[in-house]
Design a protein around this motif. Structure first.
Motif, PDB file in Angstrom:
ATOM      1  N   ILE A  82     -39.499 -78.029 -62.565  1.00 19.55           N
ATOM      2  CA  ILE A  82     -38.987 -77.145 -63.615  1.00 19.55           C
ATOM      3  C   ILE A  82     -37.484 -77.360 -63.747  1.00 19.55           C
ATOM      4  CG2 ILE A  82     -38.731 -74.754 -64.379  1.00 19.55           C
ATOM      5  CD1 ILE A  82     -41.110 -74.097 -62.468  1.00 19.55           C
ATOM      6  N   THR A 131     -41.443 -79.640 -66.586  1.00 20.70           N
ATOM      7  CA  THR A 131     -41.332 -78.527 -67.530  1.00 20.70           C
ATOM      8  C   THR A 131     -39.867 -78.246 -67.793  1.00 20.70           C
ATOM      9  OG1 THR A 131     -43.388 -77.572 -66.687  1.00 20.70           O
ATOM     10  CG2 THR A 131     -41.969 -76.143 -67.982  1.00 20.70           C
ATOM     11  N   VAL A 211     -44.843 -71.154 -67.389  1.00 25.67           N
ATOM     12  CA  VAL A 211     -45.004 -72.403 -66.634  1.00 25.67           C
ATOM     13  C   VAL A 211     -46.444 -72.554 -66.162  1.00 25.67           C
ATOM     14  CG1 VAL A 211     -44.371 -73.614 -64.502  1.00 25.67           C
ATOM     15  CG2 VAL A 211     -42.598 -72.549 -65.909  1.00 25.67           C
ATOM     16  N   TYR A 215     -49.149 -75.396 -67.265  1.00 28.85           N
ATOM     17  CA  TYR A 215     -49.852 -76.224 -66.280  1.00 28.85           C
ATOM     18  C   TYR A 215     -51.343 -76.246 -66.579  1.00 28.85           C
ATOM     19  CZ  TYR A 215     -51.718 -77.895 -61.837  1.00 28.85           C
ATOM     20  OH  TYR A 215     -52.399 -78.604 -60.888  1.00 28.85           O
TER      21      TYR A 215
END
Length: 538
Positions: A82, A131, A211, A215
């Motif tokens: 991330i 991400t 997030v 996924y």
């Protein structure tokens, strides 16, 4: 704790996050390592939220240190990376408001190049899902009038970043998340000056939730089938009592809500959701509405299975699962009747139930994690495969032997080396398949790296029969005399395709071992592989 009106949405997000992290333990175990690269302190709030999942390790890397060699092993082992960068920290002088256009151009280009270099470096050392949170400029709005429109600088920077990021990078619009809960609820001066984290815990939860959802989307983890009642769901009124001419369905008035719901359902269909009808009605009446009513958005060809009769709905949902060859845990059921909803909850608790209510139900459809553009051709092929399954079952019932049944299907199986256009579908299969698989999960980046490395061979399996072309249904990979990847869709089990795949491998390679990871459902494949290995046929 005082909860202000603008925080209500954010509190709902926390509850939503709590639901998501318990969604499916099997998939959650796939996320073991997360790396967060940031120029703000994510450790006080964001990292603990991510670590709420069992067996998940989170490493925070300051953005100025990401190139240090000591972090490379973390990048390599990560399941998710991330990147959360804060524009105010990067450009504190942006507060002055006296910066000219040339300054903005130079800064935008510098940030664009820095983000490009970071993305290249990360993808060089990792095959994880990356991400990237886009910049927000709402921190400027805190001191501005409510009607302040902001400036185009942040939009220009975000656009430049997106142009530089690899195609498989997942991009999250942080401004949207902030707008959803409200600026006042998203920022925290206390956290900023005490912890170097300018946001509230509520926003940290919202980002973690997004997030997680991304996924699921990237790895094809979602509910598969939407089961719909008809009366007072797809149209207003009771068909058996009112007749087709009196049901409420149209582009205005009392029928508008039902047509809009159908349009929403159709959008799910085009993103890969299987649609089924479960209704207490006469089948001929329901089909007539689908075929003849001018207000219908959904058409007969969109529905994979019609289970329309006067039997109880829990029985009919089970029958839909059998006919479509899917698990009931992958199904979502929508009905306007509290009795029917409670009955399904009681007897099929694994089925997600959504009571039909035009004002409140849409949020519940977040149980679907869907790509925006999955590919129209693949969606149609998948739906055709499910819709025509009833014809295969009819043939099977008429045949005297299994071999006669296989011959009657007129199957066409093609096995060929993978091409780039197939990377996404093969990665999706490895993530979604739990029965006929060796348990190895791959991302698109993993597949691309494998194909480009020339260290092994990857193959794609396609299937068609007299009823439909199912497209890509399987894949397998060989590396260093090892069967390293094997995955076959549940849609085509029972047609000896797995045997054909293994024969293909035996004829071309000398396999000495195979990789296997237990999914809890793939024991049959393990027994088959052990049998072949024991007979020295491998």
């Amino acid at each position: 704790m005082k909860i202000f009106p603008q925080q209500n949405k954010a509190i709902d997000i926390i509850r939503k996050w709590d639901t998501v992290i318990t969604y499916d333990g099997e998939y959650m175990r796939n996320i073991q390592n997360i790396v967060v690269i940031s120029n703000i302190s994510v450790e006080p709030f964001f990292v603990p939220i991510l670590q709420e999942r069992e067996n998940t390790a989170v490493i925070a890397v300051p953005c100025q240190e990401y190139r240090q060699s000591g972090h490379r092993s973390s990048f390599k082992e990560a399941d998710i990376i991330i990147i959360w960068l804060n524009l105010e920290v990067l450009l504190p002088e942006i507060h002055s408001g006296v910066t000219d256009s040339r300054w903005k151009e130079e800064k935008a280009e510098k940030i664009r190049m820095s983000c490009r270099d970071m993305a290249k470096y990360i993808t060089l050392y990792s095959g994880a899902m990356v991400t990237w949170l886009l910049f927000e400029d709402y921190f400027l709005h805190l001191a501005m009038a409510t009607g302040h429109r902001g400036n185009s600088f942040v939009e220009k920077v975000n656009q430049g970043i997106q142009e530089e990021l690899p195609d498989e990078t997942v991009v999250i619009d942080l401004k949207y998340l902030i707008a959803e809960m409200g600026i006042g609820a998203a920022f925290s001066a206390k956290n900023k000056y005490r912890w170097n984290f300018p946001y509230s815990k509520l926003l940290a939860v919202a980002v973690a939730n997004e997030v997680q959802k991304q996924y699921f989307i990237e790895n094809g983890i979602s509910k598969k089938c939407l089961v719909l009642d008809c009366d007072n769901v797809l149209w207003g009124g009771i068909l058996s009592e009112d007749g087709m001419g009196s049901i409420r369905l149209g582009s205005s008035g009392l029928g508008l809500e039902y047509q809009e719901f159908q349009r929403f359902v159709l959008s799910l269909y085009y993103r890969g959701v299987i649609l089924a009808i479960c209704s207490k009605n006469d089948r001929t009446d329901v089909l007539r509405v689908f075929r003849e009513h001018s207000g219908m958005i959904l058409k007969e060809e969109h529905i994979a299975c019609f289970q329309v009769n006067w039997k109880n709905k829990t029985y009919n949902i089970r029958q839909i699962a059998v006919r479509l060859n899917i698990g009931t845990e992958s199904m979502v059921f929508v009905d306007d009747s509290p009795f029917e909803i409670e009955a399904v909850k009681a007897f099929l608790p694994e089925v997600t139930t959504i009571p039909y209510h035009r004002e409140t139900m849409y949020a519940a459809f977040s149980c679907f994690h869907l790509k925006e553009n999955p590919g129209y051709g693949e969606v149609v092929k998948r739906n055709d495969a499910y819709r025509t399954e009833v014809f295969r079952q009819e043939i099977k019932a008429k045949c005297d032997s299994y071999n006669e049944y296989l011959a009657a299907l007129e199957m066409k199986i093609d096995i060929h080396e993978i091409v780039p256009a197939e990377y996404g579908r093969i990665a999706e299969l490895t993530q979604r398949t739990n029965k006929c698989t060796n348990g190895v999960r791959c991302t698109v980046a993993n597949i691309r790296e494998w194909a480009d490395s020339m260290e092994g061979h990857l193959y794609t399996v396609t299937y068609a029969d007299k009823f439909s072309d199912m497209g890509i249904v399987g894949g397998f990979g060989i590396r260093d005399d090892k069967l390293a990847l094997f995955s076959l869709s549940c849609r085509v089990l029972g047609r000896e395709i797995e045997d054909e795949m293994l024969r293909y491998i035996q004829e071309r390679y000398r396999i000495t071992e195979y990789e296997f990871r237990d999914t809890g459902k793939n024991d049959n494949l393990k027994l088959l592989l052990e049998k072949l290995q024991g007979s020295r046929n491998f």
